[in-house]
Design a protein around this motif. Structure first.
Motif, PDB file in Angstrom:
ATOM      1  N   ASP A  10      15.787   4.338  12.552  1.00 12.31           N
ATOM      2  CA  ASP A  10      14.821   3.412  11.982  1.00 12.31           C
ATOM      3  C   ASP A  10      13.755   4.170  11.192  1.00 12.31           C
ATOM      4  N   ALA A  11      13.272   5.268  11.758  1.00  9.18           N
ATOM      5  CA  ALA A  11      12.241   6.061  11.081  1.00  9.18           C
ATOM      6  C   ALA A  11      12.782   6.706   9.804  1.00  9.18           C
ATOM      7  N   ALA A  12      14.018   7.166   9.827  1.00 10.69           N
ATOM      8  CA  ALA A  12      14.602   7.772   8.623  1.00 10.69           C
ATOM      9  C   ALA A  12      14.638   6.760   7.485  1.00 10.69           C
ATOM     10  N   LEU A  13      15.075   5.553   7.791  1.00  7.53           N
ATOM     11  CA  LEU A  13      15.131   4.513   6.755  1.00  7.53           C
ATOM     12  C   LEU A  13      13.733   4.101   6.318  1.00  7.53           C
ATOM     13  N   ALA A  14      12.806   4.032   7.267  1.00 11.41           N
ATOM     14  CA  ALA A  14      11.440   3.644   6.933  1.00 11.41           C
ATOM     15  C   ALA A  14      10.772   4.672   6.026  1.00 11.41           C
ATOM     16  N   ILE A  15      10.874   5.937   6.373  1.00 12.52           N
ATOM     17  CA  ILE A  15      10.224   6.979   5.563  1.00 12.52           C
ATOM     18  C   ILE A  15      10.902   7.105   4.205  1.00 12.52           C
ATOM     19  N   ALA A  16      12.224   7.016   4.159  1.00  9.29           N
ATOM     20  CA  ALA A  16      12.903   7.024   2.852  1.00  9.29           C
ATOM     21  C   ALA A  16      12.446   5.834   2.008  1.00  9.29           C
ATOM     22  N   SER A  17      12.199   4.704   2.660  1.00 11.54           N
ATOM     23  CA  SER A  17      11.711   3.530   1.938  1.00 11.54           C
ATOM     24  C   SER A  17      10.306   3.739   1.396  1.00 11.54           C
ATOM     25  N   VAL A  18       9.471   4.444   2.155  1.00 12.37           N
ATOM     26  CA  VAL A  18       8.122   4.772   1.668  1.00 12.37           C
ATOM     27  C   VAL A  18       8.227   5.610   0.399  1.00 12.37           C
ATOM     28  N   VAL A  19       9.048   6.646   0.454  1.00 17.15           N
ATOM     29  CA  VAL A  19       9.214   7.518  -0.712  1.00 17.15           C
ATOM     30  C   VAL A  19       9.779   6.720  -1.890  1.00 17.15           C
ATOM     31  N   ALA A  20      10.810   5.916  -1.632  1.00 14.38           N
ATOM     32  CA  ALA A  20      11.418   5.125  -2.704  1.00 14.38           C
ATOM     33  C   ALA A  20      10.420   4.141  -3.310  1.00 14.38           C
ATOM     34  N   GLN A  21       9.611   3.497  -2.466  1.00 13.79           N
ATOM     35  CA  GLN A  21       8.636   2.528  -2.972  1.00 13.79           C
ATOM     36  C   GLN A  21       7.584   3.206  -3.838  1.00 13.79           C
ATOM     37  N   LEU A  22       7.113   4.375  -3.409  1.00 10.06           N
ATOM     38  CA  LEU A  22       6.121   5.100  -4.218  1.00 10.06           C
ATOM     39  C   LEU A  22       6.728   5.568  -5.535  1.00 10.06           C
ATOM     40  N   LEU A  23       7.964   6.043  -5.495  1.00  9.10           N
ATOM     41  CA  LEU A  23       8.623   6.451  -6.734  1.00  9.10           C
ATOM     42  C   LEU A  23       8.859   5.256  -7.653  1.00  9.10           C
ATOM     43  N   GLN A  24       9.201   4.119  -7.072  1.00 12.30           N
ATOM     44  CA  GLN A  24       9.391   2.909  -7.877  1.00 12.30           C
ATOM     45  C   GLN A  24       8.078   2.483  -8.523  1.00 12.30           C
ATOM     46  N   ALA A  25       6.986   2.555  -7.763  1.00 20.04           N
ATOM     47  CA  ALA A  25       5.677   2.209  -8.316  1.00 20.04           C
ATOM     48  C   ALA A  25       5.307   3.134  -9.475  1.00 20.04           C
ATOM     49  N   ARG A  26       5.799   4.375  -9.407  1.00 20.78           N
ATOM     50  CA  ARG A  26       5.566   5.342 -10.487  1.00 20.78           C
ATOM     51  C   ARG A  26       6.592   5.211 -11.604  1.00 20.78           C
ATOM     52  N   ARG A  27       7.526   4.271 -11.434  1.00 13.68           N
ATOM     53  CA  ARG A  27       8.565   3.964 -12.419  1.00 13.68           C
ATOM     54  C   ARG A  27       9.597   5.088 -12.540  1.00 13.68           C
ATOM     55  N   ALA A  28       9.817   5.841 -11.466  1.00 12.33           N
ATOM     56  CA  ALA A  28      10.766   6.958 -11.472  1.00 12.33           C
ATOM     57  C   ALA A  28      12.175   6.451 -11.141  1.00 12.33           C
ATOM     58  N   ILE A  29      13.124   6.810 -11.970  1.00 14.74           N
ATOM     59  CA  ILE A  29      14.508   6.365 -11.793  1.00 14.74           C
ATOM     60  C   ILE A  29      15.104   6.836 -10.468  1.00 14.74           C
ATOM     61  N   GLU A  30      14.612   7.945  -9.944  1.00 20.10           N
ATOM     62  CA  GLU A  30      15.124   8.474  -8.679  1.00 20.10           C
ATOM     63  C   GLU A  30      14.938   7.486  -7.524  1.00 20.10           C
ATOM     64  N   SER A  31      14.019   6.553  -7.672  1.00 14.47           N
ATOM     65  CA  SER A  31      13.816   5.561  -6.614  1.00 14.47           C
ATOM     66  C   SER A  31      15.098   4.792  -6.337  1.00 14.47           C
ATOM     67  N   TRP A  32      15.887   4.535  -7.377  1.00 18.91           N
ATOM     68  CA  TRP A  32      17.117   3.765  -7.173  1.00 18.91           C
ATOM     69  C   TRP A  32      18.140   4.538  -6.358  1.00 18.91           C
ATOM     70  N   TRP A  33      18.250   5.842  -6.499  1.00 24.02           N
ATOM     71  CA  TRP A  33      19.176   6.617  -5.670  1.00 24.02           C
ATOM     72  C   TRP A  33      18.792   6.513  -4.196  1.00 24.02           C
ATOM     73  N   LEU A  34      17.498   6.571  -3.932  1.00 22.28           N
ATOM     74  CA  LEU A  34      17.045   6.417  -2.552  1.00 22.28           C
ATOM     75  C   LEU A  34      17.325   5.019  -2.023  1.00 22.28           C
ATOM     76  N   TRP A  35      17.065   3.997  -2.837  1.00 27.38           N
ATOM     77  CA  TRP A  35      17.326   2.624  -2.390  1.00 27.38           C
ATOM     78  C   TRP A  35      18.805   2.439  -2.054  1.00 27.38           C
ATOM     79  N   ILE A  36      19.675   3.046  -2.829  1.00 27.54           N
ATOM     80  CA  ILE A  36      21.110   2.939  -2.544  1.00 27.54           C
ATOM     81  C   ILE A  36      21.415   3.548  -1.176  1.00 27.54           C
ATOM     82  N   ALA A  37      20.890   4.748  -0.913  1.00 29.01           N
ATOM     83  CA  ALA A  37      21.114   5.397   0.390  1.00 29.01           C
ATOM     84  C   ALA A  37      20.509   4.572   1.529  1.00 29.01           C
ATOM     85  N   ILE A  38      19.332   4.024   1.318  1.00 29.55           N
ATOM     86  CA  ILE A  38      18.665   3.201   2.330  1.00 29.55           C
ATOM     87  C   ILE A  38      19.497   1.959   2.636  1.00 29.55           C
TER      88      ILE A  38
END
Length: 192
Positions: free
Chosen positions: A117-145
């Protein structure tokens, strides 16, 4: 089926589809969805996910502002790409925070699947911050999540949410392709 869970799931699908299209309307939808899911996850004793919803609320307010500034300056929400050192820094910070958070959840709560649960939660935090910054890498994280979330929610009997993450996986792949077209349809820029 829990009606609140179904409502939150429908809002999340709408939200992520709007994000994939780089629509500013994703933000009001997201704020309502995360408020409802915070309640649902707390009831399922997925405390990392419940706390994550409060973070998502704040991150969506930040993202709404950041996307509005980008759109005002460029006429559209501009997609960015992280520089290699920034990618490593985000990954390293995510792993370190996950280890600390998961340890706390394991030692001090009755959390179900605290490490997963924590792994998915922390990856989601990183993905959300990257998405807010408009970074394409956020989508790779969302796929893994999304791939990791389906079995977790099945294990907890959250059938609607498990199905939701299957749908989100498809939308995340479409979002990655859309943002890839947006990024490489203009000059490549790396952000720190």
């Amino acid at each position: 089926m829990n009606a609140l869970e179904a409502c939150a799931a429908a809002l999340v699908v709408a939200n992520v589809a709007l994000v994939a299209r780089r629509s500013m309307w994703n933000y009001p939808v997201a704020l309502l969805a995360v408020a409802i899911y915070g309640y649902v996850f707390a009831g399922a004793r997925l405390y990392s996910d419940a706390v994550l919803q409060a973070f998502f609320f704040a991150a969506n307010v930040y993202g709404w502002r950041n996307w509005a500034i980008s759109r005002a300056g460029e006429g559209e929400v501009v997609v960015e790409r992280l520089a290699a050192p920034a990618r490593l820094a985000w990954a390293g910070a995510g792993v370190a925070i996950w280890a600390g958070w998961a340890s706390l959840m394991h030692l001090y709560t009755d959390a179900a699947y605290p490490w997963w649960d924590a792994a998915l939660a922390i990856a989601s935090v990183v993905a959300q911050l990257l998405q807010a910054r408009r970074a394409i890498e956020s989508w790779w994280l969302w796929i893994a999540i999304d791939v990791g979330s389906v079995p977790l929610y099945l294990a907890k009997g959250l059938w609607v949410t498990a199905a939701l993450y299957g749908v989100l996986l498809a939308i995340a792949v479409a979002g990655l392709l859309e943002w890839h077209r947006a990024l490489y349809g203009r000059q490549k820029v790396a952000i720190a």
